[in-house]
Design an enzyme around this catalytic site. Structure first.
Site, PDB file in Angstrom:
ATOM      1  N   GLU A   1      48.260  33.852  36.933  1.00  0.00           N
ATOM      2  CA  GLU A   1      48.607  34.335  35.584  1.00  0.00           C
ATOM      3  C   GLU A   1      48.149  33.363  34.498  1.00  0.00           C
ATOM      4  O   GLU A   1      48.849  33.139  33.511  1.00  0.00           O
ATOM      5  CB  GLU A   1      50.115  34.653  35.498  1.00  0.00           C
ATOM      6  CG  GLU A   1      50.483  35.797  36.434  1.00  0.00           C
ATOM      7  CD  GLU A   1      51.935  36.222  36.376  1.00  0.00           C
ATOM      8  OE1 GLU A   1      52.613  35.908  35.394  1.00  0.00           O
ATOM      9  OE2 GLU A   1      52.377  36.860  37.344  1.00  0.00           O
TER      10      GLU A   1
HETATM   11  C1  LIG Z   1      48.139  33.789  45.568  1.00  0.00           C
HETATM   12  C2  LIG Z   1      47.338  34.403  44.470  1.00  0.00           C
HETATM   13  C3  LIG Z   1      47.759  35.572  43.883  1.00  0.00           C
HETATM   14  C4  LIG Z   1      46.985  36.180  42.893  1.00  0.00           C
HETATM   15  N1  LIG Z   1      47.344  37.419  42.403  1.00  0.00           N
HETATM   16  C5  LIG Z   1      46.501  38.075  41.577  1.00  0.00           C
HETATM   17  C6  LIG Z   1      46.754  39.437  41.202  1.00  0.00           C
HETATM   18  O1  LIG Z   1      47.752  40.030  41.600  1.00  0.00           O
HETATM   19  N2  LIG Z   1      45.842  40.067  40.426  1.00  0.00           N
HETATM   20  C7  LIG Z   1      44.721  39.444  39.974  1.00  0.00           C
HETATM   21  O2  LIG Z   1      43.952  40.069  39.267  1.00  0.00           O
HETATM   22  N3  LIG Z   1      44.467  38.154  40.284  1.00  0.00           N
HETATM   23  C8  LIG Z   1      45.314  37.468  41.087  1.00  0.00           C
HETATM   24  N4  LIG Z   1      45.054  36.171  41.453  1.00  0.00           N
HETATM   25  C9  LIG Z   1      43.915  35.489  40.873  1.00  0.00           C
HETATM   26  C10 LIG Z   1      44.333  34.393  39.898  1.00  0.00           C
HETATM   27  O3  LIG Z   1      44.802  34.966  38.724  1.00  0.00           O
HETATM   28  C11 LIG Z   1      43.120  33.488  39.720  1.00  0.00           C
HETATM   29  O4  LIG Z   1      43.054  32.665  40.871  1.00  0.00           O
HETATM   30  C12 LIG Z   1      43.179  32.657  38.470  1.00  0.00           C
HETATM   31  O5  LIG Z   1      43.014  33.468  37.344  1.00  0.00           O
HETATM   32  C13 LIG Z   1      42.103  31.585  38.441  1.00  0.00           C
HETATM   33  O6  LIG Z   1      40.867  32.115  38.757  1.00  0.00           O
HETATM   34  P1  LIG Z   1      39.965  31.428  39.892  1.00  0.00           P
HETATM   35  O7  LIG Z   1      40.828  31.136  41.040  1.00  0.00           O
HETATM   36  O8  LIG Z   1      38.785  32.261  40.102  1.00  0.00           O
HETATM   37  O9  LIG Z   1      39.567  30.051  39.268  1.00  0.00           O
HETATM   38  P2  LIG Z   1      38.335  29.734  38.299  1.00  0.00           P
HETATM   39  O10 LIG Z   1      38.407  30.607  37.093  1.00  0.00           O
HETATM   40  O11 LIG Z   1      37.091  29.737  39.083  1.00  0.00           O
HETATM   41  O12 LIG Z   1      38.702  28.278  37.872  1.00  0.00           O
HETATM   42  C14 LIG Z   1      38.564  27.167  38.760  1.00  0.00           C
HETATM   43  C15 LIG Z   1      39.070  25.931  38.047  1.00  0.00           C
HETATM   44  O13 LIG Z   1      38.309  25.730  36.836  1.00  0.00           O
HETATM   45  C16 LIG Z   1      39.194  25.699  35.717  1.00  0.00           C
HETATM   46  N5  LIG Z   1      38.553  26.373  34.584  1.00  0.00           N
HETATM   47  C17 LIG Z   1      37.999  27.602  34.564  1.00  0.00           C
HETATM   48  N6  LIG Z   1      37.513  27.872  33.352  1.00  0.00           N
HETATM   49  C18 LIG Z   1      37.765  26.781  32.577  1.00  0.00           C
HETATM   50  C19 LIG Z   1      37.494  26.446  31.221  1.00  0.00           C
HETATM   51  N7  LIG Z   1      36.882  27.282  30.386  1.00  0.00           N
HETATM   52  N8  LIG Z   1      37.899  25.247  30.783  1.00  0.00           N
HETATM   53  C20 LIG Z   1      38.551  24.379  31.583  1.00  0.00           C
HETATM   54  N9  LIG Z   1      38.827  24.645  32.874  1.00  0.00           N
HETATM   55  C21 LIG Z   1      38.436  25.837  33.368  1.00  0.00           C
HETATM   56  C22 LIG Z   1      40.435  26.451  36.163  1.00  0.00           C
HETATM   57  O14 LIG Z   1      41.566  26.098  35.412  1.00  0.00           O
HETATM   58  C23 LIG Z   1      40.528  26.036  37.616  1.00  0.00           C
HETATM   59  O15 LIG Z   1      41.135  24.785  37.702  1.00  0.00           O
HETATM   60  C24 LIG Z   1      45.802  35.552  42.453  1.00  0.00           C
HETATM   61  C25 LIG Z   1      45.402  34.343  43.027  1.00  0.00           C
HETATM   62  C26 LIG Z   1      46.135  33.785  44.033  1.00  0.00           C
HETATM   63  C27 LIG Z   1      45.633  32.521  44.677  1.00  0.00           C
END
Ligand SMILES: Cc1cc2nc3c(=O)[nH]c(=O)nc-3n(C[C@H](O)[C@H](O)[C@H](O)COP(=O)(O)OP(=O)(O)OC[C@H]3O[C@@H](n4cnc5c(N)ncnc54)[C@H](O)[C@@H]3O)c2cc1C
Length: 626
Positions: free
Chosen positions: A438
């Site tokens: 979230e």
């Molecule tokens: C257990 C679990 C449940 C989930 N449930 C849902 C769900 O129900 N529905 C759904 O749609 N999604 C869901 N998600 C997805 C979740 O919302 C995403 O994992 C989250 O939004 C982060 O995206 P990512 O993991 O792709 O990380 P990325 O976006 O790839 O980011 C990787 C890292 O880079 C950092 N980062 C990225 N962009 C920037 C920036 N511009 N500046 C600084 N730092 C940055 C992030 O903070 C993070 O530390 C779930 C994930 C998990 C693990």
């Protein structure tokens, strides 16, 4: 203002590789609901405008609403104890069908659905109280319920659905059909505007075919209904093609929708979460939520309220940790005394208790504001999410530390050798996810920074942007000049000139004055940074993060002071002590952030990161097995 480090004026080595503000952040701006009766209190903190009438008296739950919540919690607790064995749920990775049925029978899948559609129609406060209770007991169960109704179909349907859509779907969901929210994809997480799942109109636009993949969709593998965000064809607006993202209600049993993989995680092991594949999944146009092209805005607005539940869940888990710490710190005797009497442990406990008080103050305040519905609480919800997920992480980590070896041992193993099965190890694993879902902590910082800067950007856009017509630029300069001529001198006023809000105990008056004074300092510092870095400020994430953290602490202090004033009036004067303690600790962190605004280690750190990523230090990764 701290003395700037000149070397930071050189272009940041990392800036070249990081694109400008993402489309998602632009959409955040578009996701604002423009008309509010009451402005955001937290936004005012960043602008040096601290309006006590927005936060005093504390927005406490009404006696009537509390009675409803008490009655529901009294039914919920025995069902949880009877049907859910959290350690077994964690060990097997499954929430038993009987538990799901029992929870559905109690109305847990319709807590937030209005009674006219068969739900319990609980207020946000009562819903969050229920989620805090569940989370204090079993993280997996909390996520099942929360993914369904904090962000799953009920929330956006309630906010944006037509009457027909609500009548059709809400009763099903209230009865216990499970829903999910599908935004994330393998290639897009924090920046969902770049999603590639498509929804192609067919049959003259009477239906759409959805194709693509959605990753980590919680409840997705078992969902009866999903809200799915997908790209519909671009629209040409003012001669330019504009990306359109649209939200659809999709039946879980639709032809072409398959679960490719059930994901497994370090914690919350019994959630149903998966990689979903959509292959020409046909959805009638009647299932579009809110309108074509409004899907990303819908997703972000859903999260604005939806993300209030996550810090409530953090409240529950922190309460459990505090109870564990209180018992263990007195019971465990080492080096001649209870461990809680040793200073190094006591210091941790003091921080945990104070943080918990502030977290509760934030959560119940923002939840009550959400119920009132007349106030812009986007920043407040983001602050609660950020503060909650970071503070629970510290709390559970310190609980583990205070439990020593027992903190690292599983509950099952503890029981196996005759000790109480205290599940700190499980709580630790379950709570780690909160800093990611979230909105990651990093993205919450970006979001809050963007919102905090917005009033300045609104005034200054046409002044600083290249290519603006001279007449327009001049007009903007006059407007900005008039604003800043009045606003800027006010930001030098000391906090001690501000009056004590009615009801605030005298012992806490100094802390309130600190909030006001530090808010002025935050506002003028932000302004100085804007003048200095102009468009480049958005990329100065480390600097902005420190200022955002100041704002977060100031909001937490304000909420804690207001709650303490209210609790003192309810015959709980000890709240004053705890609010005072939190404010003292928060002020130390705030002053550190101001002092380190330009930390001399920042630039070498950025350079080191770049060099490392370029592969300059290969020996750091030698002699290891991967
Ligand atoms: C257990 C679990 C449940 C989930 N449930 C849902 C769900 O129900 N529905 C759904 O749609 N999604 C869901 N998600 C997805 C979740 O919302 C995403 O994992 C989250 O939004 C982060 O995206 P990512 O993991 O792709 O990380 P990325 O976006 O790839 O980011 C990787 C890292 O880079 C950092 N980062 C990225 N962009 C920037 C920036 N511009 N500046 C600084 N730092 C940055 C992030 O903070 C993070 O530390 C779930 C994930 C998990 C693990």
């Amino acid at each position: 203002m701290s003395s700037p480090d000149r070397s930071l004026d050189e272009p940041d080595p990392l800036e070249r590789t990081v694109p400008n503000a993402s489309e998602a952040l632009e959409v955040i701006e578009a996701a604002r609901e423009s008309k509010w009766e009451r402005p955001s209190f937290a936004a005012g903190l960043f602008l040096g405008r601290v309006d006590p009438s927005l936060i005093f008296p504390y927005a406490a739950q009404s006696a009537e609403d509390q009675k409803v919540g008490d009655a529901f919690l009294a039914k919920l607790e025995p069902v949880l104890r009877k049907e859910v064995d959290p350690d077994e749920v964690d060990r097997t990775g499954e929430l038993p069908a009987a538990a799901i049925q029992a929870l559905a029978g109690l109305g847990c899948f319709g807590m937030k659905i209005p009674a006219e559609y068969g739900g319990l129609g609980l207020s946000q406060v009562n819903y969050n109280r229920a989620m805090a209770l569940v989370s204090s007991y079993c993280g997996s169960t909390a996520v099942w319920l929360s993914a369904h109704q904090s962000i799953g179909v009920p929330q956006p349907l309630k906010m944006f659905g037509t009457d027909e859509q609500k009548k059709k779907y809400l009763p099903r969901l209230a009865k216990g059909e499970v829903s999910a929210f599908a935004l994330t994809e393998p290639d897009v997480g924090s920046d969902p505007a770049k999603m590639s799942t498509t929804a192609t109109p067919v049959d003259g636009g009477s239906a759409y075919l959805i194709s693509g993949q959605k990753l980590w969709c919680t409840n997705g593998p078992v969902a009866d209904l999903l809200v799915v965000m997908a790209r519909t064809p671009d629209r040409v607006i003012r001669g330019k093609p504009r990306k359109q993202i649209t939200a659809f209600i999709v039946e879980g049993k639709s032809a072409g929708l398959t679960v490719e993989h059930r994901c497994q995680f370090m914690g919350i092991r019994a959630i149903q979460n998966g990689l979903l594949k959509f292959k020409d999944v046909r959805v009638p146009k009647e299932n579009i939520l809110w309108g074509v092209g409004r899907g990303l805005k819908l997703a972000l607005m859903t999260l604005n309220t939806g993300r209030l539940t996550l810090p409530a869940a953090c409240v529950g888990a922190s309460r459990r940790c505090l109870k564990i710490v209180q018992e263990w710190s007195l019971q465990r005797v080492q080096w001649g005394g209870p461990i809680g009497h040793h200073e190094a442990v006591a210091e941790k406990i003091g921080r945990m208790a104070a943080d918990q008080f502030a977290l509760e103050a934030l959560v119940w305040l923002t939840s009550a504001w959400a119920d009132r519905g007349d106030m812009d609480i986007r920043i407040e919800a983001a602050v609660a999410k950020l503060f909650g997920s970071e503070s629970v992480w510290n709390t559970v980590d310190q609980t583990l530390q205070i439990r020593g070896g027992r903190g690292y041992e599983t509950a099952q193993s503890l029981r196996g050798r005759g000790e109480k099965g205290i599940p700190v190890e499980r709580i630790f694993r379950d709570m780690r996810i909160n800093r990611i879902i979230e909105g990651t902590s990093e993205v919450m910082h970006l979001f809050i920074a963007r919102e905090a800067l917005d009033p300045h950007l609104q005034l200054g856009f046409d002044v600083i942007l290249p290519g603006v017509a001279p007449a327009k630029r001049m007009k903007a300069m006059v407007r900005a000049g008039l604003f800043y001529a009045g606003w800027y001198p006010m930001q030098w006023l000391p906090g001690f000139l501000s009056a004590r809000p009615a009801g605030l105990p005298g012992e806490l008056a100094g802390h309130w004055r600190s909030v006001v004074g530090l808010s002025h300092r935050l506002a003028r510092t932000l302004f100085h940074q804007m003048v200095r870095h102009r468009q480049g400020l958005e990329k100065r994430q480390v600097l902005l993060n420190r200022l955002v953290d100041v704002g977060v602490e100031l909001f937490a202090m304000s909420a804690a002071l207001s709650r303490a004033a209210w609790m003192a009036g309810q015959g709980k004067p000890e709240a004053v002590e705890l609010a005072g303690l939190f404010c003292e600790q928060a002020k130390v962190r705030i002053l550190r952030n101001f002092k380190e605004l330009y930390n001399p280690a920042d630039r070498p750190g950025m350079r080191g990161a770049r060099r490392f990523l370029e592969g300059a230090y290969p020996w750091l990764e030698e002699e290891m097995i991967d």
